[in-house]
Design an enzyme around this catalytic site. Structure first.
Site, mmCIF file in Angstrom:
data_model
loop_
_atom_site.group_PDB
_atom_site.id
_atom_site.type_symbol
_atom_site.label_atom_id
_atom_site.label_comp_id
_atom_site.label_asym_id
_atom_site.label_seq_id
_atom_site.Cartn_x
_atom_site.Cartn_y
_atom_site.Cartn_z
ATOM 1 N N GLN B 237 0.509 -1.049 0.104
ATOM 2 C CA GLN B 237 -0.141 -0.076 -0.081
ATOM 3 C C GLN B 237 0.784 1.433 0.027
ATOM 4 O OE1 GLN B 237 -3.332 -2.184 3.006
ATOM 5 N NE2 GLN B 237 -3.726 -0.040 2.601
ATOM 6 N N ARG B 384 -8.922 -0.078 7.308
ATOM 7 C CA ARG B 384 -9.976 0.935 6.792
ATOM 8 C C ARG B 384 -10.493 2.308 7.114
ATOM 9 N NH1 ARG B 384 -14.313 -1.031 2.008
ATOM 10 N NH2 ARG B 384 -14.786 1.016 1.060
ATOM 11 N N CYS B 385 -9.861 2.968 7.725
ATOM 12 C CA CYS B 385 -9.934 3.814 9.306
ATOM 13 C C CYS B 385 -8.429 4.322 8.917
ATOM 14 C CB CYS B 385 -10.226 3.595 10.001
ATOM 15 S SG CYS B 385 -9.379 3.594 11.981
ATOM 16 N N GLU B 760 -12.783 5.791 3.818
ATOM 17 C CA GLU B 760 -13.110 4.765 5.052
ATOM 18 C C GLU B 760 -14.251 5.467 5.974
ATOM 19 O OE1 GLU B 760 -9.465 6.035 6.914
ATOM 20 O OE2 GLU B 760 -10.493 7.480 7.721
#
Ligand SMILES: Cc1cc2nc3c(=O)[nH]c(=O)nc-3n(C[C@H](O)[C@H](O)[C@H](O)COP(=O)(O)OP(=O)(O)OC[C@H]3O[C@@H](n4cnc5c(N)ncnc54)[C@H](O)[C@@H]3O)c2cc1C
Lengths: 284, 806
Positions: B237, B384-385, B760
């Site tokens: 990522q 996802r945050c 997110e």
């Protein structure tokens, strides 16, 4: 998640399949749809030297519907059970149960024979077959023999089938009256938290006959004669159902796992059985 | 002008720029199975690696005998810590300032830990060989509970840190303690709590879970011994950071390392960390001179790569009798597992957890977070945050509900009277953030009206009466959430990872015929960057998005950036993209002026062209200008048309939203059904509404899973109980609820195009919405708090404990 090495055999008829089994003894194992066996092999919980694929054995296929009995070849897939109209009329509980097994992908490949022969308490077909009083034909080196489903399961992965025998057919009496297969699961593709198969006939507003079997609540399927007996001769009202549930609870022996603790499973087993009885009664 | 001349509206539509729901250009290959993922990479002579992993959560490694494995035909090498030690690669730094064993060095600290790395000519031989490696273990006492880990006589987990009383984030007060991180005004908070009319207190646990991307982690490392160049394709990522870290660790100069992230099948934070597999594959390639592939299987991924959450949050919130919140106090016990491998900015070992005052105007607050080692897998990533925002949002949205119970108030009304008002923005929070913009009341009223909140409450009351009368066994729960997010990390002055500032970048090159390629420092893992970043450029420079290729992930070609996680791509790289487009436009304006023989100041930009002010029929389109840039000698202007921008954001962005879940709950079986899920998101300027909707659907589905069943559970001796997808809940189409999406649009004042990021938000907002619905159903019977996941047996237990089973 990669199985250890194995030899692959694909016999064209039953005799050759049996021949390979006796040649390799406990090194060999038959594979049907592979949807129970392959995961075990990938986890290396099962190590198979010789894998005998039954896909090309024509004798193991086909569904016959007669007036009083249906016979189903061991290699009939769960999807075929669902799509066969004659079967759905003769033994409607089969379709209702099969639709609650796994997901469409698994059902296109998973077989009835594999499901009942596997000996895993999570499988839905064994309890169902006990409820239906089905009979399994096993063929070994000494020829065929017939074993009632109610006498087939001895323990976790331990069945009446000897290692050199192949399950070829399942005979199921056509049932009358009402039926229901009720299953609680966490999600699609999950084995039962608790499942109940119920058959009932009605006469004069009373239960004339009953058969009750429970799934994934012990190391074997549980055909509960006591639960059925609690219903017979009664009006299937709240009291009778409560008695049937109490009788069933005395027969099961659930274990705690990720689905929940024992008390939860017992509670759910009772609720699920109650719902199955109510639905079967409404159809009786 | 004639009939064939496109109107201004047509010219805007043709760009497919901001606001267009253009279809995702990536999907053509993804939906046809033509993506190119790491495991699709095949190279001549490529070798395969696989790990021998620890079956124990805590044990001494007495001996490792790899003779039988080495003797298996096809096995090329078996690496252990002893082999890596001379290279000083048996340990590696984590992103959080700790270090982590690459291969077990004397002991193992969690089940699934990497013990030896087998390299073979074939993936299947590698799998057979790991079975032949004999490892002798001596079991040690296991600690899976972070509170037990801090007991005075708890076993020492990290013997390498024994006697070291200070870590990357300050003093350690116990041998299993990592840090205490504090912010806010503790004394003032205590004072306000002490003086308050009403105080609600609760422990809120956000359980351990896992991002579980469809594609697991993996890489192919290839050392070319002839030209000295190392190439690593991987599920990264943050490919540029991986290159820098690989260079620092290996001593290979950075220009000799090329890191490529090809197509990535979902990341969600799981692919931010640096894993032993990468190090081992690189070492194995250097040793053998051959390309080496390592790809996890599903169980490896769930057991050993980065988990998320595992926060025990003890809260106290106070208010006046009328419900005005006066203070918030929170102490977190954070279970980090065996190594502190969280992916947070260096200054913030608890990430941005201190956004936990949420959407509310809370005058004074305090947060303290204790990080603790246990015998569990390391990680603590976003999922996802951006950095613990999910935990923060869950915490405050639960505390609001508990406070509503304490006050006997409606929870929607309690939220409304405490929202930060529109006129308070930019708003300074008690815990140090400057919220850029918001309009919470408008969003909230819109959401409540959309679901007919009053009607729902009436129906719920009716249902309750029926339940009490024995006519139904199903309760109705209404789950409310108003979340405030903090994304777009972040300003280099206070956000860095391993010392690298969290800016991002974009480079745009216009081709002579008026098409373009743009390269960014981020990397899409399914977010649709190739679609949406082209739209930003289209609106800035007036070329159609269809004529713009977006490329990311190759460190040899893309400008340096910190990658994609925590909804930072649009806020940071998206800003760089807009500004880069403006640089292009500035040069284009000079060229246009020369072509039209006017002064630059006499030109104005209009959609896709510069036109002469007051004479719009005299214009040059960007296409015309591009051609001229390469083919005409223009005095004083270099040929070519390209630009690069690096963007250091002045502030974070603060997306927000109002989510409402309506659920039916069966008190006997613990089953549930989501009857309705309404999601209103405000992510500022909306680049592609369809992509936003897709992001919301995906994130809400993850949130649904987390709230209702997904967890990484351990037994008391540290065995992972949820190591396969049979037990780890990943919803299919069948379980996934239907979503209704909605929006308001409050642009970020400091972002070049006003965009805030949305990836997110749905995970952050949906978890409390689902969880609050479960709690709300049981509120009339006295339930205050019950920990997630709300799977069947836990809901059943709530009902049982409340006496609802008779
Ligand atoms: C995701 C998933 C979800 C599932 N969910 C369910 C579920 O909800 N309910 C359920 O009941 N099942 C479920 N299953 C199991 C599935 O139904 C299997 O297909 C079934 O259990 C076995 O059938 P099979 O044909 O695949 O057998 P195989 O996997 O090929 O074989 C299973 C075992 O039976 C033996 N065997 C097979 N055929 C014969 C034969 N003719 N004679 C003798 N021995 C034989 C094999 O040697 C093996 O030991 C699930 C499977 C998966 C992968």
């Amino acid at each position: 998640m990669i199985p250890s090495a194995f030899e692959y055999h694909r016999p064209g008829d039953l005799a050759s399949a049996l021949g390979i089994l006796s040649a390799y003894g406990d090194e060999a194992r038959v594979i049907a749809g592979g949807h129970s066996l392959i995961p075990m092999m990938k986890l290396r919980m099962a190590s198979v030297g010789h894998l005998v694929d039954l896909q090309s054995v024509a004798e193991l296929r086909g569904i016959t519907v007669a007036e009083r009995e249906v016979t189903i070849g061991a290699m009939v897939t769960q999807a075929e059970l669902i799509s066969h109209d004659g079967l759905a009329k003769a033994v409607p509980i089969l379709r209702e149960a099969a639709l609650q097994i796994a997901d469409p992908q698994v059902r296109y490949v998973g077989t009835v024979g594999g499901n009942v022969a596997n000996g895993d308490p999570g499988n839905d077909m064994p309890g169902l077959m006990q409820c239906l009083d089905a009979r399994f034909t096993l063929v070994g080196p000494g020829g065929p023999r017939e074993v009632p489903a109610r006498a087939f399961y001895h323990g976790l992965y331990a069945t009446e089938r000897a290692e050199d025998e192949i399950l070829t057919r399942i005979a199921i009496p056509v049932h009358a009256g009402g039926h229901a297969y009720e299953k609680q699961k966490r999600k699609i593709g999950d084995y039962a938290t608790a499942a109940a198969a119920v058959l009932l006939t009605k006469s004069g507003g009373k239960v004339a006959s009953a058969s009750v079997a429970m799934t994934n609540l012990s190391d074997v399927p549980v055909w509960s004669e006591a639960a059925a007996a609690a219903l017979v001769g009664r009006d299937c009202g709240a009291e009778a159902v409560a008695d049937a549930v109490a009788a069933m609870l005395a027969d099961i022996d659930p274990q705690a796992d990720n689905r929940g603790p024992i008390a939860f499973k017992k509670h759910v087993a009772g609720v699920i059985l109650g719902r199955a009885i109510a639905r079967a009664w409404s159809r009786a | 002008m004639n009939d064939l001349t496109p109107s201004r509206e047509e010219r805007i539509a043709n760009l497919k720029g901001l606001g267009s729901s253009r279809k995702r250009v990536e999907d053509v290959r993804f939906t046809q199975g033509k993506g190119n993922y790491v495991d699709d990479i095949k190279m001549a002579g490529m070798l395969f690696g696989d790990f021998v992993r620890s079956p124990y959560a805590h044990a001494r490694v007495v001996s490792i005998n790899a003779d039988a494995a080495r003797a298996l035909p096809g096995v090329v090498a078996v690496l252990t810590a002893a082999d890596l030690a001379p290279l000083n690669l048996h340990w590696m730094p984590t992103l959080a300032g700790d270090k982590q064993m690459v291969l077990a060095d004397g002991k193992v600290l969690f089940q699934g830990q990497e013990v030896a790395f087998v390299v073979a000519t074939d993936r299947y031989i590698a799998a057979d060989a790991i079975e032949l490696v004999e490892v002798e273990y001596e079991e040690l006492p296991v600690v899976v509970d972070p509170f037990a880990a801090l007991a005075p006589d708890a076993p020492v987990l990290r013997e390498d840190l024994n006697g070291i009383l200070s870590g990357a984030h300050g003093p350690r007060r116990h041998h299993n303690h990592i840090f205490l991180w504090e912010t806010g005004d503790k004394a003032a908070t205590e004072e306000a709590l002490g003086a308050a009319e009403v105080v609600a207190e609760e422990v809120v646990y956000y359980h351990r879970t896992h991002p579980c991307p469809l594609e697991t982690c993996g890489c192919v490392a290839s050392m070319d011994k002839v030209n000295g160049k190392l190439t690593v394709w991987g599920t990264f990522q943050a490919p540029h950071v991986v290159r820098t870290v690989a260079s620092l660790l290996s001593g290979i100069e950075e220009h000799n390392i090329r890191v490529v992230s090809p197509d990535i099948g979902g990341g969600f934070g799981n692919k931010v960390g640096v894993y032993p597999g990468y190090v081992c594959a690189i070492v194995a390639s250097i040793v053998t001179g051959k390309p080496v592939k390592w790809v996890e299987d599903r169980m490896d991924n769930l057991m050993a790569t980065a988990f998320a959450r595992d926060y025990w949050m003890k809260g106290r919130i106070s208010a006046t009798k009328e419900g005005r919140i006066t203070a918030l106090h929170c102490h977190v016990t954070a279970d980090h597992g065996a190594f502190d491998a969280c992916a947070d900015p260096t200054k913030f070992p608890a990430g941005f957890f201190h956004i936990c005052t949420g959407s509310y105007d809370i005058p004074v607050a305090y947060v303290g977070v204790d990080g603790v080692y246990t015998n569990k897998a390391p990680g603590g990533v976003a999922y996802r945050c951006s950095f613990r925002v999910t935990e923060a949002a869950y915490f405050i949205e639960r505390m609001i509900e508990v406070l509503a119970i304490e006050l006997g108030m409606d929870a929607a009304e309690l939220r409304r009277i405490n929202f930060i008002r529109k006129d308070q923005f930019p708003y300074q929070s008690a815990l140090g953030w400057e919220y850029d913009s918001g309009d919470y009341h408008t969003a909230w009223d819109k959401a409540l009206a959309a679901v007919d909140y009053k009607g729902l409450r009436a129906e719920q009351a009716q249902r309750l009466a029926e339940f009490r009368a024995g006519r139904t066994r199903k309760l109705l729960g209404i789950g409310l959430t108003h979340f405030t997010e903090i994304v777009g990390a972040g300003p280099v002055k206070n956000c860095d990872i391993l010392g690298m500032g969290m800016f991002d970048s974009c480079e745009i090159r216009i081709h002579p015929t008026g098409s373009a390629i743009a390269r960014l420092g981020t990397i899409s893992q399914g977010q649709g960057h190739a679609t949406t970043f082209a739209q930003i450029i289209a609106s800035e420079i007036g070329l159609s998005a269809d004529s713009i290729t977006v490329e990311e992930g190759d460190t040899d070609t893309a400008p340096y950036g910190l990658g994609t996680y925590g909804s930072r791509s649009t806020p940071v790289a998206g800003a760089a993209t807009a500004l880069c487009g403006r640089k292009i436009r500035a040069k284009a304006q000079m060229i246009a002026a020369w072509l039209l023989e006017v002064h630059e100041g006499d030109l104005e930009w209009d959609v896709d062209r510069f036109q002469v002010k007051g004479a719009p029929e005299r214009f040059k389109t960007m296409k015309d200008i591009a051609y001229a840039a390469y083919n005409q000698a223009i005095p004083g202007i270099e040929p070519g048309l390209e630009a690069v921008s690096y963007y250091d954001p002045p502030n974070m962005t603060y997306p927000f939203g109002a989510y409402i879940a309506v659920m039916e709950i069966d008190v006997d079986t613990g089953e549930h059904a989501v009857r309705q899920f309404y999601a209103l998101d405000d992510c500022g300027t909306r680049i592609n509404p369809m992509v936003i909707e897709g992001q919301v659907h995906g994130g809400a589905t993850e949130g649904y899973a987390i709230a209702m069943g997904q967890e990484i559970a351990y037994d008391e001796i540290g065995n992972v109980k949820t190591g396969t997808l049979m037990d780890f809940f990943l919803p299919t189409a069948w379980e996934t609820p239907h979503y209704t999406t909605d929006h308001t649009e409050t642009p970020s004042p400091h972002h070049p195009i006003g965009a805030k990021g949305v990836g997110e938000s749905p995970n952050v907002g949906s978890v409390p919405a689902f969880s609050n619905a479960v709690h709300d159903a049981f509120r009339p019977f006295g339930l205050r708090q019950s920990h997630m996941p709300h799977d069947h047996w836990r809901i059943w237990k709530i009902a049982r404990d409340l006496g609802l089973h008779g």
